[in-house]
Design an enzyme around this catalytic site. Structure first.
Site, mmCIF file in Angstrom:
data_model
loop_
_atom_site.group_PDB
_atom_site.id
_atom_site.type_symbol
_atom_site.label_atom_id
_atom_site.label_comp_id
_atom_site.label_asym_id
_atom_site.label_seq_id
_atom_site.Cartn_x
_atom_site.Cartn_y
_atom_site.Cartn_z
ATOM 1 N N CYS A 1 -8.816 -26.964 6.886
ATOM 2 C CA CYS A 1 -7.652 -26.165 7.271
ATOM 3 C C CYS A 1 -6.799 -27.001 8.222
ATOM 4 O O CYS A 1 -7.295 -27.960 8.824
ATOM 5 C CB CYS A 1 -8.094 -24.866 7.940
ATOM 6 S SG CYS A 1 -8.509 -25.033 9.685
ATOM 7 N N ASP B 1 -8.093 -7.009 0.004
ATOM 8 C CA ASP B 1 -7.268 -7.213 1.194
ATOM 9 C C ASP B 1 -8.064 -6.747 2.396
ATOM 10 O O ASP B 1 -8.903 -5.857 2.282
ATOM 11 C CB ASP B 1 -5.960 -6.411 1.093
ATOM 12 C CG ASP B 1 -6.198 -4.931 1.326
ATOM 13 O OD1 ASP B 1 -6.187 -4.515 2.512
ATOM 14 O OD2 ASP B 1 -6.414 -4.187 0.353
ATOM 15 N N ASP C 1 0.861 -1.186 0.000
ATOM 16 C CA ASP C 1 0.000 0.000 0.000
ATOM 17 C C ASP C 1 0.895 1.232 0.000
ATOM 18 O O ASP C 1 2.108 1.126 0.101
ATOM 19 C CB ASP C 1 -0.962 -0.029 1.188
ATOM 20 C CG ASP C 1 -0.236 0.110 2.512
ATOM 21 O OD1 ASP C 1 1.007 0.249 2.513
ATOM 22 O OD2 ASP C 1 -0.910 0.078 3.552
ATOM 23 N N CYS D 1 -14.330 -28.413 7.334
ATOM 24 C CA CYS D 1 -13.201 -27.523 7.041
ATOM 25 C C CYS D 1 -11.917 -28.338 6.973
ATOM 26 O O CYS D 1 -11.670 -29.175 7.836
ATOM 27 C CB CYS D 1 -13.084 -26.436 8.107
ATOM 28 S SG CYS D 1 -11.675 -25.329 7.802
ATOM 29 N N CYS E 1 -8.420 -27.512 11.738
ATOM 30 C CA CYS E 1 -9.541 -28.455 11.799
ATOM 31 C C CYS E 1 -9.090 -29.872 11.450
ATOM 32 O O CYS E 1 -9.536 -30.837 12.067
ATOM 33 C CB CYS E 1 -10.670 -27.994 10.882
ATOM 34 S SG CYS E 1 -11.444 -26.442 11.422
ATOM 35 N N HIS F 1 -7.236 -21.025 10.433
ATOM 36 C CA HIS F 1 -8.600 -21.395 10.016
ATOM 37 C C HIS F 1 -9.281 -20.245 9.259
ATOM 38 O O HIS F 1 -9.885 -20.462 8.200
ATOM 39 C CB HIS F 1 -9.434 -21.777 11.242
ATOM 40 C CG HIS F 1 -10.898 -21.876 10.944
ATOM 41 N ND1 HIS F 1 -11.483 -22.998 10.404
ATOM 42 C CD2 HIS F 1 -11.894 -20.946 11.051
ATOM 43 C CE1 HIS F 1 -12.772 -22.774 10.208
ATOM 44 N NE2 HIS F 1 -13.056 -21.545 10.592
#
Ligand SMILES: [Zn+2]
Length: 593
Positions: free
Chosen positions: A505, A461, A267, A503, A508, A535
């Site tokens: 991830c 973002d 940025d 999930c 999980c 997660h």
């Protein structure tokens, strides 16, 4: 659909901008919400080596509904779509397919050979291929296919002459090597493709995790790559304060410094330096008015830039367009953002108008600096400002679009609440060149991501997934509680379920229960933030991945409606709803957040 490459700096870009500008002028007037209900088919104009290719998204329309005419050097597309309407009465969410009669006329370049123009209409996309160049003469074009119907009733469609393109600022080099953008599939205005940066490809639509101070908080970059992210956002302001751009450059640039080989966008620092004066714009979007008027950190705002005091040691620092581009050049990011003022919601129209004009002057200075001294492979995105004011957004959209940037970010306040934010986006996005990569700054809640994707935004973002994680909150398929729940609530003390069923991830998959994360969260163990950040980022990445797949399948509307009614983003679970007990237990506590 063939790949489309957006190459800045070519004549077609200003023509493209003109396509949108004239089109908007024709249908213009009214606030965002009113405009969104008009029938304004998105049109793209792309230049290939030997053709100009005009594409219009006409979902639900058949060949018989569309007329194409070429006369006196102008190409006119007209047609009519009858009403379709669907509405979800839960909350403010609403899908409304626009309808009505439209006509669009574009003046063709000199010397076009009308006989060689070909048109086809398949899967709701009209494509008109115009070979360049030759003579011009009155002509009618048939839409390809057995049911071709051309200008059937002879009624003259209402037309507008395209005007001369904007003068180009020409500050940025024409260097396709810096950034290419390929769109591989569309579904309405939504599209999926790849952003080809100097550090590799980024599949779009994409969510960008924040690596604010040189790291995605609590994770390693191996974790971030393992989750499948291809682009992270570095923070110019914070890295400028410490360790300083010179030191990062000395240490080999931001990629090497952080140990991240994939793409980085930085940025401009404008958001942070102006946040010192205005408070946080993101707070306003959530309905909380920021600490407006607290200008403790800002010493002076002038045409040259912003003088402020470092939060680290109170020393006086300065950042303007040249300084911002200089820092980003030293960091060596793949995409730099121009220095701008992010106007807050409470700024009045006069302030916003003056600020937007100054942001445009700063854009010119950024591009001039970058044209002379910017790194070879670094792309530059302009930022559209203008607050919630339609005329200012349009003025800004035109200015940025004509400036020869590599992509366009949408910044500034988008309104006080979500309906207003969506209205401002519906108003602003169609003002931008369709083929330009588009970045929505600082927005990342699941429903907002989907609204942005539906409009044709490519990258997002946001601090939401990482910040929520640090506060013990997990993202989940819970549209009624802003897609989140609070693990620190007592109800989870004995909850042996996973964060979100299905999930995949690492948190999980490892079998960690809500009870364990509840305990860690209460104990303020850093591991809690790490496991939840993992997660939450996975959840949003699944959401954009699901969107990409849905767009390719021409089913984005179904996908979005599913997510907004509680489906999970991963395909095998898409139709699954959280069981009633789970939904109930988290719903009550989410009300406290
Ligand atoms: Zn998970």
């Amino acid at each position: 659909m063939a790949l489309v490459r957006w190459e800045p700096g070519r004549e077609v870009d200003s023509l493209q901008s003109e396509v949108n500008r004239v089109f908007d002028a024709f249908f213009g007037g009214g606030a965002g919400a009113a405009r969104a209900r008009r029938w304004v088919p998105p049109m793209d104009l792309v230049e290939t080596d030997d053709h100009l290719v005009l594409r219009a998204d006409l979902p639900g329309m058949q060949r018989d509904d569309v007329e194409i005419e070429i006369k006196d050097g102008a190409l006119t597309i007209s047609g009519e779509r009858t009403a379709e309407h669907e509405e979800n009465t839960e909350g403010y969410y609403r899908v409304e397919r626009a309808y009505g009669r439209f006509a669009r006329s574009l003046t063709l370049p000199e010397g076009i050979e009308p006989d060689a123009i070909a048109a086809s209409l398949e899967n709701g996309v009209l494509e008109v291929r115009i070979p360049k160049p030759a003579q011009r003469k009155p002509h009618r074009v048939e839409i390809g296919g057995e049911t071709a119907q051309v200008n059937g009733n002879g009624a003259a469609p209402e037309t507008i002459e395209a005007q001369a393109p904007h003068p180009r600022l020409g500050a940025v080099r024409d260097a396709p090597g810096r950034l290419q953008f390929e769109i591989s599939a569309r579904d309405g205005a939504a599209r999926t493709g790849r952003l080809l940066t100097s550090s590799g490809p980024v599949q779009t639509p994409a969510f960008i995790p924040l690596a604010t101070k040189g790291a995605v908080r609590t994770l390693s970059f191996a974790d971030v790559a393992g989750l499948g992210f291809e682009l992270v956002l570095g923070n110019t302001f914070h890295l400028f304060i410490t360790p300083g751009a010179e030191r990062v450059a000395e240490l080999g640039g931001l990629h090497r410094f952080m140990g991240w080989e994939r793409a980085i966008i930085t940025d401009s620092g404008g958001f942070q330096v102006f946040s010192l004066a205005h408070g946080n714009v993101a707070d306003e979007i959530k309905g909380r008015r920021g600490a407006s008027g607290t200008s403790d950190g800002v010493v002076d705002i002038s045409e040259r830039g912003v003088a402020f005091r470092s939060y680290l040691d109170g020393s006086k620092r300065f950042m303007g367009p040249e300084e911002s581009m200089g820092v980003q050049a030293a960091l060596g990011s793949d995409i730099a953002l121009v220095f701008d003022e992010c106007t807050p919601y409470h700024a009045d129209r006069d302030y916003t108008a003056n600020s937007t004009a100054r942001t445009h002057r700063w854009l010119d200075r950024c591009l001039e600096w970058h044209g002379e001294r910017g790194p070879e492979g670094q792309a530059v995105f302009g930022i559209v400002q203008g607050g919630v004011y339609e005329d200012l957004r349009r003025e800004s959209a035109e200015y940025i679009s004509a400036a020869g940037v590599d992509g366009i970010a949408i910044g500034g306040t988008l309104g006080r609440d979500k309906p207003e934010m969506h209205g401002v986006l519906e108003m602003t996005v169609p003002m931008l060149p369709a083929e330009a990569p588009k970045h929505l700054l600082g927005i990342g809640e699941p429903d907002d991501l989907l609204a942005g994707i539906a409009l044709g935004i490519d990258v997002f973002d946001c601090a939401v997934p990482t910040r929520l994680a640090r506060h013990g909150m997990a993202l989940a398929n819970l549209p009624d509680s802003r897609f989140r729940f609070d693990l620190s609530r007592a109800a989870h003390g004995l909850d042996t379920g996973p964060l979100v069923a299905g999930c995949e991830c690492p948190t999980c998959l490892a079998g960690h229960t809500r009870a364990y994360l509840h305990y860690l969260s209460r104990a303020e163990a850093p591991t809690a933030a790490r496991l939840l950040t993992t997660h939450n980022l996975h959840f949003l990445n699944s959401l954009v991945r699901g969107a990409r797949e849905a767009i390719r399948a021409g089913a984005f509307g179904v996908y979005r409606a599913g997510i907004l009614s509680g489906a999970t983003p991963w395909a095998e679970e898409r139709s699954a709803r959280p069981d009633a007990e789970t939904q109930e237990s988290v719903r009550g506590e989410a009300a406290d957040n």
